[in-house]
Design an enzyme around this catalytic site. Structure first.
Site, PDB file in Angstrom:
ATOM      1  N   GLY A  58      38.206  -7.247  47.044  1.00  0.00           N
ATOM      2  CA  GLY A  58      38.340  -5.639  46.860  1.00  0.00           C
ATOM      3  C   GLY A  58      37.640  -5.065  47.911  1.00  0.00           C
ATOM      4  O   GLY A  58      37.015  -5.252  48.749  1.00  0.00           O
ATOM      5  N   LEU A  61      34.712   1.121  47.376  1.00  0.00           N
ATOM      6  CA  LEU A  61      33.506   1.362  48.133  1.00  0.00           C
ATOM      7  C   LEU A  61      32.577   0.156  48.232  1.00  0.00           C
ATOM      8  O   LEU A  61      31.806   0.124  49.610  1.00  0.00           O
ATOM      9  CB  LEU A  61      32.767   2.597  47.465  1.00  0.00           C
ATOM     10  CG  LEU A  61      33.464   3.916  47.429  1.00  0.00           C
ATOM     11  CD1 LEU A  61      32.747   5.103  46.652  1.00  0.00           C
ATOM     12  CD2 LEU A  61      33.773   4.392  48.774  1.00  0.00           C
ATOM     13  N   GLY A  63      33.205  -3.066  48.206  1.00  0.00           N
ATOM     14  CA  GLY A  63      33.803  -4.080  49.002  1.00  0.00           C
ATOM     15  C   GLY A  63      34.117  -3.675  50.419  1.00  0.00           C
ATOM     16  O   GLY A  63      33.830  -4.365  51.351  1.00  0.00           O
ATOM     17  N   SER A 302      37.094  15.934  36.180  1.00  0.00           N
ATOM     18  CA  SER A 302      35.580  15.508  36.590  1.00  0.00           C
ATOM     19  C   SER A 302      34.596  16.189  35.712  1.00  0.00           C
ATOM     20  O   SER A 302      34.602  17.071  35.173  1.00  0.00           O
ATOM     21  CB  SER A 302      35.605  16.253  38.104  1.00  0.00           C
ATOM     22  OG  SER A 302      33.997  16.158  38.415  1.00  0.00           O
ATOM     23  N   ARG A 348      27.135  11.389  28.931  1.00  0.00           N
ATOM     24  CA  ARG A 348      28.682  11.040  28.806  1.00  0.00           C
ATOM     25  C   ARG A 348      28.691  10.238  27.077  1.00  0.00           C
ATOM     26  O   ARG A 348      29.478  10.741  26.573  1.00  0.00           O
ATOM     27  CB  ARG A 348      29.546  10.187  29.662  1.00  0.00           C
ATOM     28  CG  ARG A 348      29.564  11.017  31.017  1.00  0.00           C
ATOM     29  CD  ARG A 348      30.229   9.960  32.061  1.00  0.00           C
ATOM     30  NE  ARG A 348      30.441  10.472  33.485  1.00  0.00           N
ATOM     31  CZ  ARG A 348      30.994  10.104  34.458  1.00  0.00           C
ATOM     32  NH1 ARG A 348      31.295   8.788  34.481  1.00  0.00           N
ATOM     33  NH2 ARG A 348      30.905  10.672  35.354  1.00  0.00           N
ATOM     34  N   HIS A 419      36.667   5.075  30.388  1.00  0.00           N
ATOM     35  CA  HIS A 419      36.294   5.460  31.919  1.00  0.00           C
ATOM     36  C   HIS A 419      35.849   4.159  32.675  1.00  0.00           C
ATOM     37  O   HIS A 419      36.461   3.745  33.909  1.00  0.00           O
ATOM     38  CB  HIS A 419      35.645   6.802  32.107  1.00  0.00           C
ATOM     39  CG  HIS A 419      35.499   7.208  33.492  1.00  0.00           C
ATOM     40  ND1 HIS A 419      36.360   7.432  34.491  1.00  0.00           N
ATOM     41  CD2 HIS A 419      34.071   7.450  34.082  1.00  0.00           C
ATOM     42  CE1 HIS A 419      35.878   7.780  35.452  1.00  0.00           C
ATOM     43  NE2 HIS A 419      34.640   8.018  35.495  1.00  0.00           N
TER      44      HIS A 419
END
Length: 653
Positions: A58, A61, A63, A302, A348, A419
């Protein structure tokens, strides 16, 4: 209050094993624990690092940052991704921002408040030690990224700007318009490429991990398929790190890239790695609604839009008038009404369920009534059109391109969508799984977010793990090396490679009549219907049966065309969907056994009188760590203990 009742003997679906504990987490004052662990962990001197090898799967961010940092430290790193470039990892799609407890706004923020918000936002189902460490490290992340040249938004005077995200009452989110993930990934990518040029990191693109190699109880390598040539390759090392993201595509329709999958973590799970809290999935409230039966993914808008946009529906059910024809007094700004303290910036899970309830009551807008309005009219009047364009322009452009509607003139239509996944492979405080030598970082592990993730904390965890946590903790394991070299003809290596070859040959030999995607879509519909925003005992029990039937039909009737020795995307998808079947079943079993509501896991049988999640701390205050057991997984419980935060009912009113 509604109490939880059960009529099904849920234990028929799983067995129960011994409790599990995180033995690496230090005790003592919580603000000193990370420093204590770093000091007590063993080190590897610079000369010895050159003798040690690390496989990282991966390049997002987590990895990418880990590979760059470990390469810089002098380890020999092999980095793998299935994309054609490390910078195409799905982290690039993140939009809104990254949290950090800098308190630049002088609005009462602190490391402790970020820690508290994370634990509360996760509905008291995360570890205190991990959440506090994440808040501590967040402060360093911003400095690291600014030094790399990440173009964070700045105020007129040149200082870094902040905005708010769901579940908080301070402004701690740093951002680069709606492209924060892209800019952060470019920063990690350039650091990674610097190490490639230095010779400490070798990158293998267009390679997919299909098996974990275990030798003498330790993770020692992977079997990967070259996705261009079909060659099955063996790669060994002293330690393996999985940084492969989440599993939201089990639902077929999600905000994830279409290639995002669970195969790397699921192959490790089948080799003995525990899977933590698989039912904890996050539904994002701010996505563009489904537009048709042939759609293959959903688009995220977003959460930062909830800073200035106001969410509303018509007060009258069935009102089909255009938004501009509905007077102000006939609009229901329901989040502001129900949750006056947080308004449109509730977490959320709460915002998503609230939107669902409005649509269930017939107040939804748009085709099929599956949408609510996100309206910027007040913000444009207050701030001016140019200011709104400067803050959100690229997001508005994206919405206009997809829907053909102008969000500056007409309110956006949004609806919840899958998500993020809070569940993942179980890890201890060092980010090591229960398998020696297998470390898991970022969204691929379960460790920091509990039952719900605060907005802008995914990028924070990925970079925290990659730049700061893993490089310190993996040294404690590697200090016992170098380990005995593993040859390609070692029996365990040969067996792992043969298992991959046999599985591929099976896919190619079935020669059925149904496409892989048709199975994936049907599985996704089952998961969304019965293990989505709201779960019930009856529905989950039904889902398990439906998944098992569909899985059996898949292995008899799937059509995988072509051959292995070439680019074959149908073959790639077949392997991923086969793993999604098994994961989906475990998710339903986990959701069925957890007879409480918490965060993103909402059991209809367990809710308060006003429809909020009702936890049962005396029964379920634990991490569910599942051991692979075929049709009968084994549940191991890790008790959660709180010393610094009082467990109480979440309230955002």
């Amino acid at each position: 209050m509604t109490t939880t009742t059960t009529t099904t003997n849920t234990s028929e679906f799983y067995g129960v094993g011994a409790d599990i504990h995180d033995t690496k987490a230090p005790s003592g004052p919580i603000e000193q624990r990370w420093d204590t662990r770093k000091f007590n962990a063993k080190l590897v001197n610079p000369a010895n690092r050159r003798k040690l090898s690390v496989i990282i799967v991966g390049t997002g961010l987590a990895g990418g940052a880990a590979a760059a940092t470990l390469g810089e430290a002098g380890y020999h790193v092999k980095s793998f991704c299935y994309q054609d470039s490390p910078r195409r990892a799905h982290s690039i799609a993140a939009q809104g921002g990254i949290n950090a407890a800098k308190n630049y706004r002088n609005d009462g923020d602190s490391i402790y408040r970020l820690f508290y918000d994370t634990v509360k936002g996760g509905d008291f189902r995360s570890r205190e030690s991990n959440s506090y460490r994440l808040a501590q490290v967040s402060v360093n992340i911003i400095d690291q990224c600014v030094a790399q040249g990440v173009p964070f938004a700045r105020e007129y005077g040149g200082l870094l700007d902040n905005r708010s995200f769901g579940g908080v009452q301070v402004s701690r989110t740093f951002y680069a318009r709606g492209q924060t993930g892209q800019q952060l990934l470019i920063g990690a990518y350039q650091a990674l490429e610097r190490q490639v040029a230095a010779g400490t990191v070798e990158v293998h693109t267009r390679h997919e991990m299909l098996e974990l190699i275990m030798v003498d109880g330790r993770a020692r390598g992977i079997i990967a398929r070259n996705m261009v040539t079909g060659e099955i390759e063996t790669h060994t090392a002293d330690v393996v790190v999985l940084a492969t993201g989440g599993y939201g595509n089990v639902y077929f329709l999600s905000t994830n890239a279409m290639g995002s999958n669970t195969t790397a973590t699921w192959r490790a799970h089948r080799k003995g790695a525990y899977f933590g809290n698989p039912c904890y999935t996050q539904i994002h409230p701010t996505c563009i609604p489904v537009s048709g039966d042939y759609q293959s993914k959903l688009t995220l808008m977003s959460e930062s839009l909830r800073n200035d946009g106001r969410i509303w529906v018509p007060k009258k059910a069935g009102d089909e008038r255009p938004a501009d024809q509905i007077p102000e007094d006939e609009r229901d700004y329901y989040l502001e009404r129900i949750y006056p303290a947080f308004g449109n910036l509730v977490p959320r899970d709460i915002a998503s369920r609230a939107a669902k309830y409005q649509c269930d009551d017939g107040k939804g807008v748009g085709p099929g009534g599956l949408g609510v309005y996100l309206d910027f009219a007040d913000a444009i009047a207050r701030l001016g059109l140019d200011t709104v364009k400067a803050k959100y322009g690229n997001l508005f452009d994206m919405y206009a391109q997809i829907t053909g509607e102008d969000p500056y003139k007409t309110p956006m239509r949004i609806y919840p969508a899958v998500h993020y996944t809070m569940g993942g492979l179980w890890v201890d405080y060092d980010l090591q799984s229960n398998l020696a030598g297998l470390f898991v970082t970022g969204e691929a592990n379960f460790s920091d977010q509990g039952a719900n993730r605060l907005g802008a904390s995914a990028l924070m965890q990925g970079l925290a793990d990659g730049y700061f946590v893993l490089p310190n903790t993996i040294a404690n394991y590697l200090a016992d090396g170098p380990f005995e070299k593993i040859s390609d003809d070692h029996p365990e290596v040969v067996a792992a490679k043969q298992a991959v070859t046999d599985r591929i040959n099976t896919f190619l030999s079935i020669n059925g009549t149904r496409t892989v995607d048709s199975y994936h879509k049907e599985l996704g519909q089952i998961m969304w219907e019965y293990c989505g925003m709201e779960r019930t005992e009856e529905g989950l029990t039904k889902a398990i049966g439906l998944i098992r039937e569909l899985k059996a039909d898949f292995w008899k009737n799937v059509k995988v065309s072509g051959v292995n020795e070439e680019l074959n995307q149908t073959l790639e998808r077949a392997g991923r969907v086969a793993d999604f079947f098994e994961l989906g079943e475990l998710m339903c079993i986990d959701a069925l056994h957890r007879r409480e509501s918490c965060g993103g896991h909402f059991r209809a049988e367990s809710q308060t009188e006003d429809g909020e999640a009702l936890r049962h701390d005396e029964e379920f205050a634990y991490v569910a760590a599942w051991e692979f057991g075929g049709d009968t997984p084994i549940l191991h419980k890790e008790p959660l203990e709180y010393e610094y935060v009082e467990m109480k009912a979440r309230s955002y009113k």
